[in-house]
Every structure is written in C-alpha cells, then in structure tokens.
Design a protein around this motif. Structure first.
Motif, mmCIF file in Angstrom:
data_model
loop_
_atom_site.group_PDB
_atom_site.id
_atom_site.type_symbol
_atom_site.label_atom_id
_atom_site.label_comp_id
_atom_site.label_asym_id
_atom_site.label_seq_id
_atom_site.Cartn_x
_atom_site.Cartn_y
_atom_site.Cartn_z
ATOM 1 N N HIS A 164 0.829 -1.198 0.000
ATOM 2 C CA HIS A 164 0.000 0.000 0.000
ATOM 3 C C HIS A 164 0.868 1.254 0.000
ATOM 4 N N ASP A 165 0.370 2.294 -0.621
ATOM 5 C CA ASP A 165 1.008 3.600 -0.564
ATOM 6 C C ASP A 165 0.611 4.247 0.760
ATOM 7 N N THR A 166 1.580 4.504 1.624
ATOM 8 C CA THR A 166 1.298 5.084 2.945
ATOM 9 C C THR A 166 1.855 6.502 3.064
ATOM 10 N N SER A 167 2.026 7.186 1.924
ATOM 11 C CA SER A 167 2.542 8.551 1.967
ATOM 12 C C SER A 167 1.616 9.463 2.774
ATOM 13 N N ASP A 168 0.313 9.182 2.719
ATOM 14 C CA ASP A 168 -0.648 9.820 3.625
ATOM 15 C C ASP A 168 -1.104 8.734 4.582
ATOM 16 N N PRO A 169 -0.545 8.701 5.808
ATOM 17 C CA PRO A 169 -0.860 7.604 6.725
ATOM 18 C C PRO A 169 -2.333 7.518 7.107
ATOM 19 N N ALA A 170 -3.088 8.588 6.867
ATOM 20 C CA ALA A 170 -4.522 8.563 7.170
ATOM 21 C C ALA A 170 -5.320 7.841 6.090
ATOM 22 N N ARG A 171 -4.693 7.602 4.915
ATOM 23 C CA ARG A 171 -5.412 6.974 3.813
ATOM 24 C C ARG A 171 -4.498 6.011 3.048
ATOM 25 N N PRO A 172 -4.055 4.930 3.682
ATOM 26 C CA PRO A 172 -3.260 3.941 2.933
ATOM 27 C C PRO A 172 -4.089 3.381 1.784
ATOM 28 N N PHE A 173 -3.464 3.225 0.612
ATOM 29 C CA PHE A 173 -4.236 2.744 -0.521
ATOM 30 C C PHE A 173 -3.378 1.907 -1.457
ATOM 31 N N VAL A 174 -4.059 1.083 -2.242
ATOM 32 C CA VAL A 174 -3.407 0.299 -3.287
ATOM 33 C C VAL A 174 -3.289 1.188 -4.523
ATOM 34 N N PRO A 175 -2.074 1.404 -5.029
ATOM 35 C CA PRO A 175 -1.906 2.270 -6.206
ATOM 36 C C PRO A 175 -2.657 1.718 -7.427
#
Length: 252
Positions: A164-175
């Motif tokens: 997951h992209d955790t660059s924004d830890p409030a919204r981890p997401f699958v690219p």
C-alpha cells in the motif's frame, strides 16, 4: 441460498441476495429514528438532515464516538449477525472455510453524507488480524452510485498482499498501477443484499451523492488459530494491523 464456491475462489467475492431479512432492516431503521429523535430532543435541537442520526453525528466530540460505538451493539445488529452466520452455515460456507476456531461477529459502518474523512480508498483490509479470514459486507439500504456502495476488483485477491502507498498515513491505498481498473465493479444491491469476500480483495468506498446516511453490516469470519503475532516485526498480517492503528490515530 446457493453459494458459487468456484466464483468465490476465482473472483474473491460472491453476491449474497437477501442475506439480511427485510424485517431486520426495517427494525434497524425504526431504532435509528427513535435514537435520532431522542438525541435531538435531549439537546433541544431540530432535525435538519433526512436522517436525525446524521445531525447527531455531526455534533462530533466524545458524544459522536459514544453514539457510533453503541450503534454497533443494538440488539437488531447482533440478530443480523447471527442470521448471517446461520445462513452461511446452512449454505455450506462454514464447512468450505474449514476453520478450526471460528470467530464470527458483526459490526456496523455508517457514513455521514458529505464527509470524506472515513471513506476508504482502494485497499485490502487492514483490520483483519488472522491469516485465514473472510468477511460479509451487507448493505442495509439500497446501494449504488447515487446512494453509496462499494467498488471491487474481481480476482485481485489472487495476488496476495499488495504493498500500500502510505505517503498519507490517514489513507493507505493500493496504487492504481497494482490492479486493472478496467475490471472494477460497482455493486448495485437492494437493502439486505451483500457480498462474502476475501479481505485481500481490492475494494473501496463509493460515497453517497444524496443526503441520506449509508449503513452497512460487516460480519467478520476469522480462524483464530491463524492469529498474526504482533510481537513479530516480520509478520505481514500484523504489519497490516499496525498500519490500521496508525491510520486511526492520525485521522482521529
């Protein structure tokens, strides 16, 4: 209820028609109306939203947290959960899962119109602490593009854990690059319908475009003999759970 186990294995989910009876959905709505009116009357407030519960949740603070936490424990919610598990057992799902120590419990997800803080981007479940797990997601109101629903990517669970992209830890997401977006499916369901799905299925929230609350019943099905070890920094499932804790802390 007939469950297509071949499709469940292939796609990572199957639709469950009428998994929550209409009478239970109606009782849930009645409870919400009573709770909403009582809460607004107690505070001397008038109803502004189509759902009085939305007015109450917008008050925020400790009251919001207390209200939402206890909505999950409504008797009708517990009965919905028991009914779902019983239905799955009759359909042979529990035998198919073959869990040694089944954990099965219901909870509620409620989305307030216009709020995006708690909407989930495309992701695999962060909150599943066991290696062997499935979930039921059932809509308690009609679900679709306007009323809010769920996006799923059939077959994406077969890839296993996706970074997951955790660059924004409030919204981890699958690219987007990690799955074929052309195969994404928007669920169009009637109240009481749902899906049984693998937590590794890539999925995400579809916000409501109208002014009504969106309510979903979630029933977790875990094999507790496969519980992740939070003391093991190399355990990938425990890592997912830690990602969820960070997310919840950051977004409050």
């Amino acid at each position: 209820m007939n469950v297509d186990f071949e499709a469940l294995h292939r796609d990572g989910f199957v639709v469950l028609g009428g998994v929550v009876p209409g009478a239970m959905c109606a009782r849930f709505e009645t409870d919400l109306e009573i709770i909403g009116r009582a809460g607004l009357n107690h505070r001397g407030r008038s109803q502004r939203e189509p759902d009085a519960i939305a007015d109450l949740l917008r008050l925020g603070g400790a009251y919001r947290q207390a209200l939402f936490s206890n909505l999950k424990h409504l008797r009708v919610v517990q009965e919905m959960g028991h009914h779902v598990v019983s239905t799955l057992e009759t359909a042979g799902v529990l035998d198919w899962l073959g869990y040694e120590a089944l954990v099965a419990y219901p909870t509620i997800r409620a989305d307030v119109p216009g709020e995006d803080t708690y909407l989930l981007p495309m992701h695999q479940d962060y909150a599943t602490p066991c290696r062997r797990a499935f979930r039921v997601w059932a809509t308690l109101r009609p679900a679709g593009a306007t009323s809010g629903s769920l996006l799923v990517v059939p077959g994406s669970h077969l890839r296993g854990l996706i970074a997951h992209d955790t660059s924004d830890p409030a919204r981890p997401f699958v690219p987007d690059s990690a799955y074929d977006s052309s195969g994404t499916r928007l669920l169009e369901l009637e109240a009481g319908d749902g899906i049984l799905f693998d937590p590794l299925l890539v999925h995400g929230s579809v916000p409501a475009q109208n002014a009504r609350m969106k309510y979903n019943l979630l029933v977790n099905l875990w094999d507790l003999t496969t519980l992740a070890d939070p003391d093991d920094p190399e355990d990938p499932i425990a890592g997912r759970v830690r990602m969820r804790h960070v997310r919840d802390t950051v977004r409050g």
